[in-house]
Design a protein around this motif. Structure first.
Motif, PDB file in Angstrom:
ATOM      1  N   SER A 181       0.794  -1.129  -0.138  1.00 30.71           N
ATOM      2  CA  SER A 181       0.052  -0.111  -0.031  1.00 30.71           C
ATOM      3  C   SER A 181       0.770   1.191  -0.192  1.00 30.71           C
ATOM      4  O   SER A 181       0.533   2.358  -0.721  1.00 30.71           O
ATOM      5  N   GLN A 182       2.006   1.145   0.525  1.00 29.17           N
ATOM      6  CA  GLN A 182       2.775   2.297   0.659  1.00 29.17           C
ATOM      7  C   GLN A 182       3.623   2.497  -0.554  1.00 29.17           C
ATOM      8  O   GLN A 182       3.771   3.784  -1.168  1.00 29.17           O
ATOM      9  N   VAL A 183       4.094   1.450  -1.327  1.00 27.19           N
ATOM     10  CA  VAL A 183       4.330   1.463  -2.961  1.00 27.19           C
ATOM     11  C   VAL A 183       3.321   2.124  -3.457  1.00 27.19           C
ATOM     12  O   VAL A 183       3.795   3.063  -4.158  1.00 27.19           O
ATOM     13  N   LYS A 184       2.253   1.563  -3.594  1.00 26.21           N
ATOM     14  CA  LYS A 184       0.947   2.076  -4.552  1.00 26.21           C
ATOM     15  C   LYS A 184       0.877   3.405  -4.237  1.00 26.21           C
ATOM     16  O   LYS A 184       0.713   4.253  -5.195  1.00 26.21           O
ATOM     17  N   LEU A 185       0.841   3.972  -2.770  1.00 26.20           N
ATOM     18  CA  LEU A 185       0.580   5.473  -2.402  1.00 26.20           C
ATOM     19  C   LEU A 185       1.717   6.201  -3.088  1.00 26.20           C
ATOM     20  O   LEU A 185       1.314   7.391  -3.859  1.00 26.20           O
ATOM     21  N   GLY A 186       2.873   5.751  -3.004  1.00 25.02           N
ATOM     22  CA  GLY A 186       4.084   6.734  -3.585  1.00 25.02           C
ATOM     23  C   GLY A 186       4.084   6.601  -4.969  1.00 25.02           C
ATOM     24  O   GLY A 186       4.274   7.778  -5.626  1.00 25.02           O
ATOM     25  N   LEU A 187       3.546   5.561  -5.611  1.00 21.45           N
ATOM     26  CA  LEU A 187       3.419   5.677  -7.268  1.00 21.45           C
ATOM     27  C   LEU A 187       2.349   6.398  -7.711  1.00 21.45           C
ATOM     28  O   LEU A 187       2.583   7.327  -8.735  1.00 21.45           O
ATOM     29  N   GLN A 188       1.216   6.316  -6.990  1.00 20.36           N
ATOM     30  CA  GLN A 188       0.049   6.988  -7.471  1.00 20.36           C
ATOM     31  C   GLN A 188      -0.079   8.515  -6.856  1.00 20.36           C
ATOM     32  O   GLN A 188      -0.550   9.348  -7.828  1.00 20.36           O
ATOM     33  N   GLU A 189       0.190   8.570  -5.815  1.00 19.17           N
ATOM     34  CA  GLU A 189       0.097   9.887  -5.346  1.00 19.17           C
ATOM     35  C   GLU A 189       1.230  10.861  -4.984  1.00 19.17           C
ATOM     36  O   GLU A 189       1.416  11.998  -5.010  1.00 19.17           O
ATOM     37  N   GLY A 190       2.408  10.065  -4.735  1.00 18.19           N
ATOM     38  CA  GLY A 190       3.766  10.692  -4.636  1.00 18.19           C
ATOM     39  C   GLY A 190       4.530  10.845  -5.852  1.00 18.19           C
ATOM     40  O   GLY A 190       5.577  11.424  -5.779  1.00 18.19           O
ATOM     41  N   GLY A 191       4.129  10.712  -6.973  1.00 16.62           N
ATOM     42  CA  GLY A 191       4.590  10.911  -8.437  1.00 16.62           C
ATOM     43  C   GLY A 191       5.746  10.128  -8.657  1.00 16.62           C
ATOM     44  O   GLY A 191       6.293  10.417  -9.720  1.00 16.62           O
ATOM     45  N   LEU A 192       5.812   9.009  -8.108  1.00 22.01           N
ATOM     46  CA  LEU A 192       7.100   7.959  -8.695  1.00 22.01           C
ATOM     47  C   LEU A 192       6.732   7.345  -9.623  1.00 22.01           C
ATOM     48  O   LEU A 192       7.766   6.822 -10.307  1.00 22.01           O
ATOM     49  N   THR A 193       5.342   7.327 -10.313  1.00 19.63           N
ATOM     50  CA  THR A 193       5.259   6.682 -11.412  1.00 19.63           C
ATOM     51  C   THR A 193       6.115   7.471 -12.484  1.00 19.63           C
ATOM     52  O   THR A 193       6.705   6.958 -13.431  1.00 19.63           O
ATOM     53  N   ALA A 194       5.957   8.473 -12.453  1.00 20.62           N
ATOM     54  CA  ALA A 194       6.562   9.458 -13.500  1.00 20.62           C
ATOM     55  C   ALA A 194       8.255   9.278 -13.086  1.00 20.62           C
ATOM     56  O   ALA A 194       8.716   9.524 -14.269  1.00 20.62           O
ATOM     57  N   VAL A 195       8.524   9.403 -12.180  1.00 20.83           N
ATOM     58  CA  VAL A 195      10.180   9.330 -11.745  1.00 20.83           C
ATOM     59  C   VAL A 195      10.468   7.831 -12.241  1.00 20.83           C
ATOM     60  O   VAL A 195      11.489   7.961 -12.974  1.00 20.83           O
ATOM     61  N   HIS A 196       9.663   6.848 -12.093  1.00 23.79           N
ATOM     62  CA  HIS A 196      10.282   5.642 -12.888  1.00 23.79           C
ATOM     63  C   HIS A 196      10.014   5.598 -14.112  1.00 23.79           C
ATOM     64  O   HIS A 196      11.167   5.040 -15.072  1.00 23.79           O
ATOM     65  N   ALA A 197       9.095   6.050 -14.804  1.00 25.41           N
ATOM     66  CA  ALA A 197       9.042   6.324 -16.082  1.00 25.41           C
ATOM     67  C   ALA A 197      10.096   7.151 -16.913  1.00 25.41           C
ATOM     68  O   ALA A 197      10.852   6.775 -18.003  1.00 25.41           O
ATOM     69  N   LEU A 198      10.641   8.224 -16.346  1.00 25.55           N
ATOM     70  CA  LEU A 198      11.767   9.072 -16.635  1.00 25.55           C
ATOM     71  C   LEU A 198      12.987   8.045 -16.407  1.00 25.55           C
ATOM     72  O   LEU A 198      13.943   8.034 -17.608  1.00 25.55           O
ATOM     73  N   GLY A 199      13.234   7.611 -15.395  1.00 25.74           N
ATOM     74  CA  GLY A 199      14.147   6.685 -15.160  1.00 25.74           C
ATOM     75  C   GLY A 199      14.422   5.380 -16.054  1.00 25.74           C
ATOM     76  O   GLY A 199      15.750   5.340 -16.697  1.00 25.74           O
ATOM     77  N   LEU A 200      13.644   4.915 -16.434  1.00 23.33           N
ATOM     78  CA  LEU A 200      13.363   4.010 -17.463  1.00 23.33           C
ATOM     79  C   LEU A 200      13.395   4.289 -18.816  1.00 23.33           C
ATOM     80  O   LEU A 200      14.408   3.841 -19.583  1.00 23.33           O
ATOM     81  N   SER A 201      12.798   5.334 -19.243  1.00 25.50           N
ATOM     82  CA  SER A 201      12.901   6.039 -20.764  1.00 25.50           C
ATOM     83  C   SER A 201      14.233   6.574 -20.552  1.00 25.50           C
ATOM     84  O   SER A 201      14.875   6.256 -21.999  1.00 25.50           O
ATOM     85  N   HIS A 247       1.900   0.788 -16.707  1.00 26.05           N
ATOM     86  CA  HIS A 247       0.802   0.644 -17.592  1.00 26.05           C
ATOM     87  C   HIS A 247      -0.603   1.470 -17.467  1.00 26.05           C
ATOM     88  O   HIS A 247      -1.046   2.199 -18.479  1.00 26.05           O
ATOM     89  N   GLN A 248      -0.930   1.728 -16.360  1.00 29.13           N
ATOM     90  CA  GLN A 248      -2.169   2.770 -16.396  1.00 29.13           C
ATOM     91  C   GLN A 248      -1.945   4.119 -16.562  1.00 29.13           C
ATOM     92  O   GLN A 248      -2.840   4.694 -16.823  1.00 29.13           O
ATOM     93  N   THR A 249      -0.721   4.575 -15.985  1.00 30.98           N
ATOM     94  CA  THR A 249      -0.542   5.891 -16.218  1.00 30.98           C
ATOM     95  C   THR A 249       0.223   6.337 -17.312  1.00 30.98           C
ATOM     96  O   THR A 249      -0.026   7.153 -18.158  1.00 30.98           O
ATOM     97  N   ALA A 250       1.543   6.249 -17.051  1.00 37.60           N
ATOM     98  CA  ALA A 250       2.533   6.814 -18.123  1.00 37.60           C
ATOM     99  C   ALA A 250       2.403   6.151 -19.531  1.00 37.60           C
ATOM    100  O   ALA A 250       2.659   6.650 -20.686  1.00 37.60           O
ATOM    101  N   LEU A 251       1.937   4.775 -19.578  1.00 34.31           N
ATOM    102  CA  LEU A 251       1.686   4.323 -20.749  1.00 34.31           C
ATOM    103  C   LEU A 251       0.153   4.394 -21.345  1.00 34.31           C
ATOM    104  O   LEU A 251      -0.078   4.145 -22.690  1.00 34.31           O
TER     105      LEU A 251
END
Length: 193
Positions: A97-117, A176-180
């Motif tokens: 739940s903490q990971v999900k919270l960080g990814l969805q509300e903490g902006g970490l999905t964008a961070v990982h999208a940047l890191g991967l791309s 999958h849900q956000t960056a893609l």
């Protein structure tokens, strides 16, 4: 009296930090990894020469963003490592739940999208992303899992594998849900997932 050649201005670190935060905002928008140094300079309101002065090149700037994000996230990773564990199922639900919270509300999905791309396209940025962002997260999860192994609530295993197995699907679902754009073409109930 001016500064000597090669000396930094008195507010170098503050200016660098301010530039970094502004550039970070632009880099974390969709397509941010593909912007040029010129576009980044325009986005933060300085010249390309100024960005080069503080970061060297675009890769240096992105690496500095990863380092800053690492520092900003250290507190949260410490929580993953040090928070009470309780029963293993409850502990892992809390962790996810903490990971999900960080990814969805903490902006970490964008961070990982940047890191991967950026990281998949550049031999310098790939290791920077791994060392500053992905590996610290995995190591925090490994430390939490190790506590459960020590308490004999989990069987001894390769903790690195276990951390990847826990974090990988949640990260991929969020990307999958956000960056893609999966939320538009194939929505996923992430809570149920």
């Amino acid at each position: 009296m001016g500064r000597s050649s090669g000396a930094r201005n008195a507010d170098f670190e503050k200016v660098r930090s301010d530039l970094l935060r502004a550039a970070r905002a632009r880099l974390l928008t969709p397509g941010g990894a593909g912007v040029s140094l010129r576009e980044l300079a325009a986005a933060v309101g300085v010249s390309v020469a100024t960005l080069r002065h503080y970061f060297g090149d675009k890769e240096g700037l992105i690496t500095a963003v990863f380092e800053q994000l690492n520092q900003d996230g250290a507190f949260y990773l410490l929580q993953v490592t040090a928070a009470p564990v309780g029963p293993v199922e409850e502990s892992l639900r809390w962790l996810l739940s903490q990971v999900k919270l960080g990814l969805q509300e903490g902006g970490l999905t964008a961070v990982h999208a940047l890191g991967l791309s950026a990281g998949l396209q550049d031999a310098q940025l790939g290791p920077a992303y791994l060392n500053q962002l992905l590996e610290p997260t995995l190591q925090a999860v490994e430390a939490r899992l190790a506590r459960h192994v020590t308490q004999q609530e989990l069987q001894p295993c390769d903790l690195r594998h276990a951390a990847l197995l826990l974090i990988g699907p949640v990260l991929l679902a969020s990307l999958h849900q956000t960056a893609l754009g999966g939320s538009n073409c194939r929505p996923l109930n992430q809570e149920g997932f």
